[in-house]
Design an enzyme around this catalytic site. Structure first.
Site, PDB file in Angstrom:
ATOM      1  N   GLU A   1      12.754  39.744  -1.588  1.00 48.90           N
ATOM      2  CA  GLU A   1      11.904  38.780  -2.300  1.00 48.90           C
ATOM      3  C   GLU A   1      10.549  39.404  -2.532  1.00 48.90           C
ATOM      4  O   GLU A   1       9.938  39.939  -1.599  1.00 48.90           O
ATOM      5  CB  GLU A   1      11.694  37.496  -1.489  1.00 48.90           C
ATOM      6  CG  GLU A   1      12.873  36.592  -1.411  1.00 48.90           C
ATOM      7  CD  GLU A   1      12.546  35.265  -0.737  1.00 48.90           C
ATOM      8  OE1 GLU A   1      11.394  34.798  -0.844  1.00 48.90           O
ATOM      9  OE2 GLU A   1      13.448  34.718  -0.097  1.00 48.90           O
TER      10      GLU A   1
ATOM     11  N   GLU B   1      14.403  34.399   6.236  1.00 46.05           N
ATOM     12  CA  GLU B   1      13.115  34.298   6.943  1.00 46.05           C
ATOM     13  C   GLU B   1      13.289  33.670   8.320  1.00 46.05           C
ATOM     14  O   GLU B   1      12.832  32.550   8.587  1.00 46.05           O
ATOM     15  CB  GLU B   1      12.114  33.532   6.083  1.00 46.05           C
ATOM     16  CG  GLU B   1      11.824  34.273   4.780  1.00 46.05           C
ATOM     17  CD  GLU B   1      10.748  33.639   3.915  1.00 46.05           C
ATOM     18  OE1 GLU B   1      10.534  32.424   4.028  1.00 46.05           O
ATOM     19  OE2 GLU B   1      10.116  34.381   3.133  1.00 46.05           O
TER      20      GLU B   1
HETATM   21  C1  BG6 Z   1      10.012  32.644   0.464  1.00 54.55           C
HETATM   22  C2  BG6 Z   1      11.255  31.782   0.508  1.00 54.55           C
HETATM   23  O1  BG6 Z   1       9.303  32.471   1.610  1.00 54.55           O
HETATM   24  O2  BG6 Z   1       9.068  32.355  -0.524  1.00 54.55           O
HETATM   25  C3  BG6 Z   1      11.658  31.229  -0.845  1.00 54.55           C
HETATM   26  O3  BG6 Z   1      12.320  32.481   1.066  1.00 54.55           O
HETATM   27  C4  BG6 Z   1      10.435  30.736  -1.578  1.00 54.55           C
HETATM   28  O4  BG6 Z   1      12.621  30.235  -0.638  1.00 54.55           O
HETATM   29  C5  BG6 Z   1       9.500  31.921  -1.790  1.00 54.55           C
HETATM   30  O5  BG6 Z   1      10.707  30.120  -2.787  1.00 54.55           O
HETATM   31  C6  BG6 Z   1       8.272  31.616  -2.612  1.00 54.55           C
HETATM   32  O6  BG6 Z   1       7.597  30.525  -2.086  1.00 54.55           O
HETATM   33  P1  BG6 Z   1       7.259  29.251  -2.957  1.00 54.55           P
HETATM   34  O7  BG6 Z   1       6.746  28.277  -1.978  1.00 54.55           O
HETATM   35  O8  BG6 Z   1       6.262  29.690  -3.942  1.00 54.55           O
HETATM   36  O9  BG6 Z   1       8.525  28.812  -3.579  1.00 54.55           O
END
Ligand code: BG6
Length: 489
Positions: free
Chosen positions: A387, A192
């Site tokens: 992701e 990111e």
């Molecule tokens: C992404 C990140 O933005 O979101 C991850 O790359 C992160 O590291 C994921 O865990 C989900 O966000 P969160 O805050 O629910 O863990």
């Protein structure tokens, strides 16, 4: 009427994603250096308020450095993947993973960022993990930097604002390519890359109170530039050292819609979207886009970017574009009086047509299709969803976890991907579900915000046996992969 068929190309890379700092734990084992993430305490500030979670000062560092074992720093323990990875990878293989996205902790390979020699114990750990993946024919997708700069970059340097960090990082990248290149073909430089603007601490090791001599924004934009130069150098180096490699950039694919059809809401939305793309544009096109140069000029920021840097940016463009996608929200020129909704380290105007997760993130499978088309049209490069997932509170009952909400989320997003590939002509290489095994949340540092297909028995305070339990979604994803995305019922 015939039921619609969802299909995926042969060899589509299904899998799961993690990051070292959120799962490994073992924060001070085998020569690992301390990172910013190891210094972030658990804070009960409410699920939505990510700004308070990331508020961090020199005083917080001192507290973290002196904290005793009773203090609650969740990233220090993660899910103890460091000691469980064999058992966990075996379960990924059982689900049929073709690819596993993981990150390498810089602080395991170099205890201190300015050390001259790497830490062989750290190298051995990842080498063993790569061998384990190979055993099951799982292709690694490796992120070099996923939010875990050394704390030393804060205390002894000025984070990524300091130009010497470029060389420290490329030294680390070189070791990774030389030692792990024979195991891994797919690489990402920075997770990111746009996140520096939203959480400069975890992306750039920038702590505001250490920049009293300049506007903090100046430090952020300079740090960003330095990181992009390091990224481009790493891309070029990877191509030279690992000839078969495919190197990607990684952006937070935040997707906003104009809240109304008023032209000014559309304009606000367009600006917001450019904000999301501006750094990825550099990684793909190899130069600063004009709109970013204008922004820098307008803000009166003085960014040091000599000719040699611009040449490096040109030479280190990426082969593919990867991204995270979770939710969407809306943009309006004037937001007073409008309901707001939290999202992935952003707040947006609430969309009345979308449901929300327990953390208020507005889930939107169609937004994924829109995002895929937008990215493909903009960049004309293969895409990789690295992701996507749903953070939810799971309940263990009689040794089982029933999670129909996660299955539903997955199903609808898989359909959206298939439509983007087959109807919109998008070239999509693969899909790695975020937090395929429960891990510590990045924005809230909770364990109770669970994404996994595999439950890990540990709570927000570190209590639990660390036992792994397959959730219902485990079997569902297995079926999706086995049928290459056809069998979604
Ligand atoms: C992404 C990140 O933005 O979101 C991850 O790359 C992160 O590291 C994921 O865990 C989900 O966000 P969160 O805050 O629910 O863990």
């Amino acid at each position: 009427m015939n039921k619609k068929e969802y299909v995926f190309p042969e060899g589509f890379l299904w899998g799961g994603a993690t990051a070292a700092n959120q799962c490994e734990g073992a924060w001070n084992v085998d020569g690992k250096g301390m990172t910013v993430e190891d210094c972030l305490p658990y804070r009960e500030v409410g699920v939505a308020d990510f700004t308070k979670q990331f508020a961090f000062s020199t005083k917080d560092i001192e507290e973290a450095l002196n904290a005793g074992p009773e203090a609650n720093y969740p990233k220090r323990r993660g899910i103890d993947f460091y000691h469980h990875y064999k058992e966990d990878i075996k379960m990924f293989a059982e689900m049929g993973y073709k690819v596993f996205r993981m990150s390498i902790a810089w602080s395991r390979i170099f205890t201190n960022p300015d050390d001259l020699e790497p830490n062989e114990k750290g190298i051995a750990f990842y080498e063993d993990m790569f061998k384990e993946l190979k055993k099951y024919n799982i292709e690694p997708l490796v992120t070099l930097s996923h939010y875990d700069p050394h704390i030393k970059l804060v205390t002894d340097y000025r984070g990524w604002y300091s130009r010497e960090v470029i060389d420290m990082f490329t030294k680390f990248a070189k070791v990774c390519f030389e030692r792990f290149g024979k195991y891994a073909k797919y690489w990402l430089t920075f997770n990111e890359v746009d996140a520096m603007l939203r959480h400069p601490l975890t992306s750039g090791a920038l702590v505001e109170d250490r920049f009293t001599d300049m506007p903090f924004e100046q430090a952020i934009y300079q740090a960003m530039h330095n990181q992009l130069v390091a990224s481009a150098k790493a891309v070029k180096m990877c191509h030279e050292i690992v000839p078969e490699s495919q190197v990607g950039c990684m952006l937070t694919k935040l997707c906003f819609y104009p809240f109304t059809c008023k032209p000014e809401d559309n304009l606000a939305n367009q600006k917001r979207m450019r904000d999301i793309y501006k750094y990825c544009d550099i990684q793909v096109f190899g130069e600063y886009p004009k709109y970013l140069l204008k922004e820098i000029e307008r803000k009166g920021l003085d960014i040091y970017k000599p000719e040699e840097d611009l040449k490096i940016l040109k030479e280190g463009t990426v082969d593919f574009v990867s991204f995270s996608y979770y939710m969407t929200s809306c943009m309006a020129m004037k937001t007073e009086g409008l309901d707001m909704a939290p999202g992935n380290t952003v707040n947006g105007v609430k969309n009345p047509y979308l449901p929300s997760s327990e953390w208020g993130w507005q889930t939107d499978p169609t937004g994924l299709r829109i995002s895929l088309v937008e990215l493909y049209d903009r960049y004309r490069k293969p895409l990789f969803i690295v992701e996507n997932g749903l953070g939810a509170k799971d309940v263990v009952k009689d040794g089982k976890v029933h999670d129909p909400y996660r299955i539903e989320y997955l199903r609808e997003h898989v359909k959206a991907m298939s439509d983007a590939i087959n109807e919109d002509g998008v070239d999509l290489w693969g899909y790695t579900w975020w937090g395929c095994i429960d891990l510590v949340s990045e924005s809230t540092r909770q364990m109770s915000k669970r994404y996994g297909f595999i439950y890990v028995d540990v709570d927000d305070y570190g209590n639990g046996s660390y036992e792994r339990i397959k959730k219902d979604s485990f079997y569902y994803y297995k079926q999706v992969i086995e049928s290459n995305g056809k069998d979604l019922d």
